[in-house]
Motif scaffolding. Structure first.
Motif, PDB file in Angstrom:
ATOM      1  N   GLY A   1       0.874  -1.341  -0.079  1.00  0.00           N
ATOM      2  CA  GLY A   1       0.093   0.131   0.109  1.00  0.00           C
ATOM      3  C   GLY A   1       0.739   1.386   0.067  1.00  0.00           C
ATOM      4  O   GLY A   1       1.822   1.157   0.675  1.00  0.00           O
ATOM      5  N   ARG A   2       0.488   2.232  -0.680  1.00  0.00           N
ATOM      6  CA  ARG A   2       1.175   3.597  -0.471  1.00  0.00           C
ATOM      7  C   ARG A   2      -0.140   4.790  -0.800  1.00  0.00           C
ATOM      8  O   ARG A   2      -1.447   4.455  -0.910  1.00  0.00           O
ATOM      9  CB  ARG A   2       1.769   3.687  -1.928  1.00  0.00           C
ATOM     10  CG  ARG A   2       3.061   3.029  -1.941  1.00  0.00           C
ATOM     11  CD  ARG A   2       4.059   3.657  -0.917  1.00  0.00           C
ATOM     12  NE  ARG A   2       5.427   2.773  -1.287  1.00  0.00           N
ATOM     13  CZ  ARG A   2       5.589   1.701  -0.435  1.00  0.00           C
ATOM     14  NH1 ARG A   2       4.909   1.020   0.344  1.00  0.00           N
ATOM     15  NH2 ARG A   2       7.097   1.189  -0.767  1.00  0.00           N
ATOM     16  N   ARG A   3       0.242   5.926  -0.364  1.00  0.00           N
ATOM     17  CA  ARG A   3      -0.711   6.933  -0.501  1.00  0.00           C
ATOM     18  C   ARG A   3      -0.158   8.010  -1.468  1.00  0.00           C
ATOM     19  O   ARG A   3       0.874   8.485  -1.310  1.00  0.00           O
ATOM     20  CB  ARG A   3      -1.247   7.591   0.758  1.00  0.00           C
ATOM     21  CG  ARG A   3      -2.249   8.856   0.664  1.00  0.00           C
ATOM     22  CD  ARG A   3      -2.681   9.097   1.901  1.00  0.00           C
ATOM     23  NE  ARG A   3      -3.569   7.944   2.313  1.00  0.00           N
ATOM     24  CZ  ARG A   3      -4.012   7.994   3.646  1.00  0.00           C
ATOM     25  NH1 ARG A   3      -3.603   8.741   4.538  1.00  0.00           N
ATOM     26  NH2 ARG A   3      -4.898   6.905   4.218  1.00  0.00           N
ATOM     27  N   SER A   4      -0.963   8.431  -2.569  1.00  0.00           N
ATOM     28  CA  SER A   4      -0.315   9.221  -3.534  1.00  0.00           C
ATOM     29  C   SER A   4      -0.392  10.734  -2.846  1.00  0.00           C
ATOM     30  O   SER A   4      -1.301  11.166  -2.110  1.00  0.00           O
ATOM     31  CB  SER A   4      -1.186   9.546  -4.810  1.00  0.00           C
ATOM     32  OG  SER A   4      -2.573   9.751  -4.436  1.00  0.00           O
ATOM     33  N   VAL A   5       0.666  11.552  -3.241  1.00  0.00           N
ATOM     34  CA  VAL A   5       1.067  12.898  -2.978  1.00  0.00           C
ATOM     35  C   VAL A   5       0.318  13.664  -3.966  1.00  0.00           C
ATOM     36  O   VAL A   5      -0.398  14.661  -3.734  1.00  0.00           O
ATOM     37  CB  VAL A   5       2.574  13.328  -2.605  1.00  0.00           C
ATOM     38  CG1 VAL A   5       2.553  14.796  -2.276  1.00  0.00           C
ATOM     39  CG2 VAL A   5       3.002  12.344  -1.675  1.00  0.00           C
TER      40      VAL A   5
END
Length: 456
Positions: free
Chosen positions: A336-340
């Motif tokens: 998982g990642r979160r977009s900037v």
């Protein structure tokens, strides 16, 4: 999971149930849901989960090219800011797995010299010693049947604990074995829940997890206290080296930072390797021809002598077996990642603030890169075959600037252990189909038994 207002421009959405979307599908079979999403809608798919007001929008990226964007070429746009990483951070500390920005860069600079190939190769003897102990214990296995998932978890834990703690291995193994499952279950429950009570509230779940964390932290802190200020000699345990790690720009780890690194190495260093070894043995049990070929290579290269680090390059087929096992059963099946910032991936715009899901479980089965993807075939990992595929068609160790620092250690441990085990025993499947569950790492969700017989 974060709740975001925007949705990806033109991104197809997986159909779900009224009101809750794909919530129950993800809870009951997340990996199957991700596979279905790619099969039905392609390489960039949106999955909605949860009731209105608490709905999470997951932007799933399944192509090798998309994975390369997220992990490598545009890694600065994708951060470890989601809820699950925060729960891991709160329970296992702000070590290399979870730290970000300058914290991560400083930690990586301090730790990197301890994970060079030359340094890691010195751990081969400890891995061989623990593997031999497991082999010897199986000689009295009831009915000559062993559960390879349980056995490889125990072996990998003892190996990483010995490398970390040296003579203090016995003081840690029992505590880690008992406390880790309690903490991991707590992390997962909170990480995937849209609403959580504060950790300070005296609920039964909070209290169980707090007690497990206190016991685990206490053991680590006691051992760390004995290491502070110790002189470092070549060949000493990793904790002593970590305690002495410093440079002019980054100083050294304080006691709390040192514990954070130890906890992350324990978590990531034993569960991932155990998964790879267990499923390699399971797959070889199901495929006796490949098992015989791997054993013949081991016999030809090693004979009766103990394996050493230099043997990794002399056992190419065994390495191919492990890589194929990691393709079919990646220890980190979902990342998982979160977009900037808004980012175009595969012709679609993933909005800023979105939860982005990479799924090695799916990419490793993508028919564009893997013909007949469910078939076990170590020949997929010859040098020629690897060169012909995109770099991120296979990424069990992540990639880019956050690639796993322990990749060489994992391969060293896996090749040595598998070589020694195959030299002593043949494996036949008792359980042919092994369900899996996704926690922080992939695990067998049921027995993974094999019948073993001494070679010769």
């Amino acid at each position: 999971m974060a709740v975001v207002d925007g949705v990806g421009t033109g991104i197809p959405e997986l159909a779900g149930a009224p009101l809750v979307g794909s919530l129950f599908d993800l809870k009951s079979d997340s990996l199957g849901t991700y596979l279905r999403a790619r099969q039905q809608h392609g390489d960039v798919v949106r999955i909605s989960a949860g009731p209105p007001g608490l709905r999470a929008e997951l932007h799933c990226v399944f192509s090798a090219e998309g994975a390369q964007q997220v992990l490598a070429s545009e890694a600065a746009n994708f951060r470890k800011d989601n809820a699950l990483y925060q729960e891991v951070r709160d329970s296992f500390g702000n070590g290399l797995l979870t730290s970000q920005d300058e914290d991560y860069l400083r930690q990586r600079r301090l730790v990197q010299p301890l994970f060079t190939r030359r340094r890691v190769d010195t751990y081969a003897g400890a891995v061989a010693a623990e593997t031999q102990a497991s082999i010897d214990a199986w000689r009295g296995a009831p009915g000559a049947v062993v559960d390879v998932a349980e056995e490889m978890m125990a072996l990998a834990l003892r190996a990483v604990a010995r490398i970390l703690f040296g003579a203090d291995v016995e003081a840690t193994v029992e505590v880690v074995d008992r406390c880790f499952p309690v903490i991991t279950e707590y992390v997962l429950r909170r990480g995937y829940s849209p609403v959580n009570v504060p950790r300070s509230w005296p609920t039964p779940g909070n209290q169980r997890a707090a007690a497990a964390m206190a016991e685990l932290y206490g053991v680590c802190d006691a051992i760390i206290a004995d290491r502070r200020g110790a002189g470092v000699e070549p060949g000493e345990d990793l904790l002593t080296l970590l305690a002495a790690a410093e440079n002019a720009d980054d100083a050294s780890f304080d006691a709390a930072e040192l514990r954070d690194q130890v906890l992350v190495f324990l978590l990531a260093g034993h569960e991932t390797t155990a998964t790879s070894l267990a499923f390699a043995l399971h797959l070889l049990a199901l495929h006796p021809e490949q098992q015989d070929r791997a054993r013949a290579e081991v016999s030809r290269v090693l004979g009766d002598r103990p394996p050493e680090a230099a043997d990794l390059d002399r056992l190419p087929y065994l390495t191919q077996v492990l890589k194929e096992a990691m393709r079919l059963y990646p220890a980190a099946p979902v990342i998982g990642r979160r977009s900037v910032a808004a980012t175009e991936i595969g012709g679609h715009t993933v909005p800023a603030g979105a939860d982005v899901i990479l799924a090695p479980w799916v990419t490793h089965r993508h028919p564009r890169y893997w013909p007949d993807p469910d078939r076990f075939d170590p020949e997929r990992f010859t040098a020629e075959a690897e060169a012909a595929r995109p770099r991120y068609a296979w990424f069990p160790f992540g990639g880019g600037p956050r690639a796993c620092i322990g990749q060489h250690f994992s391969m060293l441990e896996s090749v040595i252990a598998l070589a020694m085990i195959l030299r002593e025993y043949t494996f036949e499947p008792v359980d042919r189909d092994i369900p899996v569950s996704t926690g922080i790492t992939l695990r067998a969700d049921g027995p993974a038994r094999c019948r073993i017989r001494p070679v010769g």
